[in-house]
Design an enzyme around this catalytic site. Structure first.
Site, PDB file in Angstrom:
ATOM      1  N   ARG A 138     -11.114  13.791  17.152  1.00 48.63           N
ATOM      2  CA  ARG A 138     -10.376  13.568  15.910  1.00 48.63           C
ATOM      3  C   ARG A 138     -10.585  12.111  15.493  1.00 48.63           C
ATOM      4  NH1 ARG A 138      -4.530  11.889  15.328  1.00 48.63           N
ATOM      5  NH2 ARG A 138      -4.324  11.871  13.077  1.00 48.63           N
ATOM      6  N   HIS A 188      -5.508   7.475   7.711  1.00 47.10           N
ATOM      7  CA  HIS A 188      -4.856   6.889   8.867  1.00 47.10           C
ATOM      8  C   HIS A 188      -4.594   5.422   8.527  1.00 47.10           C
ATOM      9  CE1 HIS A 188      -4.255   7.502  13.435  1.00 47.10           C
ATOM     10  NE2 HIS A 188      -3.752   6.310  13.159  1.00 47.10           N
ATOM     11  N   GLU A 195       0.764  10.590  10.396  1.00 45.59           N
ATOM     12  CA  GLU A 195       2.063   9.928  10.574  1.00 45.59           C
ATOM     13  C   GLU A 195       2.560   9.260   9.298  1.00 45.59           C
ATOM     14  OE1 GLU A 195       1.907   7.368  14.012  1.00 45.59           O
ATOM     15  OE2 GLU A 195       1.277   8.979  15.329  1.00 45.59           O
ATOM     16  N   ASN A 235       2.098  14.472  16.828  1.00 49.69           N
ATOM     17  CA  ASN A 235       1.812  13.258  17.596  1.00 49.69           C
ATOM     18  C   ASN A 235       3.090  12.880  18.342  1.00 49.69           C
ATOM     19  OD1 ASN A 235      -0.503  13.353  16.071  1.00 49.69           O
ATOM     20  ND2 ASN A 235      -0.222  11.376  15.078  1.00 49.69           N
ATOM     21  N   TYR A 273       4.862  10.470  21.639  1.00 48.70           N
ATOM     22  CA  TYR A 273       4.767   9.449  22.687  1.00 48.70           C
ATOM     23  C   TYR A 273       6.032   9.365  23.529  1.00 48.70           C
ATOM     24  CZ  TYR A 273       0.465   8.147  20.456  1.00 48.70           C
ATOM     25  OH  TYR A 273      -0.814   8.194  19.968  1.00 48.70           O
ATOM     26  N   GLU A 291      -2.011  13.697  18.887  1.00 44.47           N
ATOM     27  CA  GLU A 291      -2.018  12.420  19.613  1.00 44.47           C
ATOM     28  C   GLU A 291      -1.000  12.496  20.735  1.00 44.47           C
ATOM     29  OE1 GLU A 291      -1.315   8.769  17.473  1.00 44.47           O
ATOM     30  OE2 GLU A 291      -2.633   9.371  15.833  1.00 44.47           O
TER      31      GLU A 291
HETATM   32  O1  IFM Z   1      -2.314   3.628  17.736  1.00 48.76           O
HETATM   33  C1  IFM Z   1      -1.370   4.463  17.152  1.00 48.76           C
HETATM   34  C2  IFM Z   1      -2.024   5.434  16.191  1.00 48.76           C
HETATM   35  O2  IFM Z   1      -2.765   4.786  15.232  1.00 48.76           O
HETATM   36  C3  IFM Z   1      -0.966   6.257  15.492  1.00 48.76           C
HETATM   37  N1  IFM Z   1      -0.089   6.863  16.435  1.00 48.76           N
HETATM   38  C4  IFM Z   1       0.499   6.033  17.470  1.00 48.76           C
HETATM   39  C5  IFM Z   1      -0.610   5.252  18.168  1.00 48.76           C
HETATM   40  C6  IFM Z   1       0.010   4.361  19.266  1.00 48.76           C
HETATM   41  O3  IFM Z   1       0.917   3.478  18.701  1.00 48.76           O
END
Ligand code: IFM
Length: 475
Positions: free
Chosen positions: A83, A127, A172, A301, A303, A379
């Protein structure tokens, strides 16, 4: 290590795409070549004090010149998908008018090389690198930017549509709207809560309009979707005031996008919570029919989760929201009602707690919210302070643990009914981590920025084995 026993066929990752992700400004460099002009991130990173260490994307990973080597690296790791994002200012430098052929040629060559190595490309159109000229004209708070984006989407689809089957409009949009125009920690660095809400709406509109131009230009087999970063937001306690804080952040982090995209509406509570700031008069008749386009997939995405309570009076609480400690808030209208708390779990180098259950929860929640829409984890990954390459190796056991935990969560979600079709590790390479510059390393492949030497970390080799076997090792 043996594979985990799989009592049912559905325990694994059936028909899964195993990929990695990057974004143009974070890796390409070559910011003044072949007709590219500045994006808002060029301007922002060249403004003193905005990015850690004064870092910029001028060179980044020099991927614009090393893309063949990078594709070979992916092939050597056995990745099935990649991607990447297209740099809008490389293709349409001022954000309007005809495309620059050299810009399109770069991406065509990249896609052809990927396909030649059996790697499925997923293109992200936006992006975060808005052409600076469009920001000068008002940026995302202005409706015109959504129309510009739809035109640009059509140009890219015209050039790559015969060879790319997976298309994401935005990456995002929460970050574009609320970090770019609210807290100002991202480009263009504006700090105006109303501009942030306007930007959110025009990003929703841009997604809808671009989906229409993509569908008009692409063959029927192409899939069009969007990549969101929904917040797995949890209340500190079950007290009514904490549940209400959760509701507020869910509205501002998640439903401000999923409302218009999935249901064709902004929820009443979001409108009420922000009524002192705006009457949302920028939403015009018919907009919400445009924003709600059929989705061929939804990209998630993820985290880290967030924990919120009713406001506690701790003015430093936003250090726990995961988005820095700027003076200005990315949460329009919520600050006097909500406090953020540190979620439990080991911390990554971003100070983000590690909690894979948030990913499982989101995959199940979006399965319910968007029935019949396949999901991709577009992500997921972690920054750790990986040591320098030593004798050709970089050991990153923390990242392996992180990936293992999150992939196990994906598998659990699949077993419980989520239709997850693939996983894109963030990121293929160490790269420019926005306001943190090069100080945070998310890559499965180490980049020595002085020499541009790439060294796959142990996590890359671990992930390659998972991708090859389609199974998670035990432990
Ligand atoms: O690096 C970023 C990415 O560009 C968008 N999502 C979160 C990642 C980590 O912060």
């Amino acid at each position: 290590m043996g594979a985990l026993p799989c009592p049912m066929r559905t325990c694994g990752f059936p028909g899964f795409l195993w990929g990695a992700a990057t974004a143009a400004y974070q890796i390409e460099g070559a910011v003044r070549e072949d007709g590219r002009t500045w994006s808002i991130w060029d301007t922002f990173s060249h403004t003193p004090g905005k990015v850690h260490g004064g870092d910029t994307g001028d060179v980044a990973c020099d991927h614009y010149h090393r893309w063949r080597e990078d594709v070979r690296l992916m092939a050597d790791l056995g990745l099935g998908a990649y991607r990447f994002s297209v740099a809008w200012p490389r293709v349409q430098p001022t954000g309007r008018g005809p495309a620059v052929q050299r810009g399109l040629d770069f991406y065509r060559a990249l896609v052809d090389e990927l396909l030649a190595h059996g790697i499925t490309p997923m293109v992200t159109l936006y992006h975060w690198d808005l052409p600076q000229d469009l920001e000068t004209g008002g940026g995302w708070p202005e409706r015109e930017t959504a129309h510009r984006f739809a035109e640009y989407a059509g140009l890219v689809a015209g050039a790559l549509g015969d060879r790319v089957e997976l298309w994401a409009t935005l990456n995002e949009p929460w970050c574009s709207a609320f970090l770019g125009y609210g807290s100002g920690v991202h480009a263009p660095g504006r700090t105006d809560p109303v501009a942030a809400l306007r930007a959110a709406h025009h990003l929703n509109l841009a997604h809808g309009l671009a989906s229409q131009s993509l569908r008009a230009a692409l063959p029927a087999r192409a899939g069009v979707g969007v990549c969101l970063n929904p917040s797995a937001v949890r209340p500190l306690t079950q007290a009514a005031a904490d549940l209400d804080a959760r509701r507020r952040i869910d509205a501002l982090a998640n439903r401000v996008f999923t409302g218009p995209l999935l249901r064709g509406a902004y929820d009443d509570d979001l409108l009420a919570d922000t009524a002192a700031l705006t009457d949302w008069g920028f939403v015009r008749d018919g907009d919400l029919d445009v924003t709600r386009q059929p989705l061929d997939f939804l990209g998630i995405n993820y985290y880290s989760p967030s924990v919120v309570s009713a406001a506690t009076g701790d003015t430093g609480h936003r250090r726990h929201d995961g988005h820095g400690t700027a003076d200005h808030s990315p949460w329009p209208g919520a600050d006097e009602h909500v406090s953020f708390h540190r979620a439990p779990g080991e911390l990554t180098a971003m100070d983000w707690p590690v909690d894979p259950t948030g990913l499982k929860d989101l995959l199940l929640e979006y399965t319910a919210q968007a029935p019949g829409v396949p999901l991709y984890v577009t992500e997921n990954g972690a920054a750790f302070d990986d040591g320098p390459a030593d004798g050709g190796t970089v050991h990153d056991p923390d990242r392996i643990r992180y990936l293992h935990g999150h992939l196990a969560a994906v598998r659990e979600a699949i077993v419980e009914g989520a239709d997850v079709r693939g996983y894109f590790l963030w990121s293929l390479l160490d790269n420019f981590e926005w306001a943190y510059g090069y100080s945070k390393r998310f890559g499965a492949v180490h980049v020595d920025y002085a020499t541009q030497v790439r060294t796959p970390k142990s996590s890359a080799h671990w992930y390659a084995k998972v991708a090859a076997s389609g199974e998670l090792p035990a432990g």
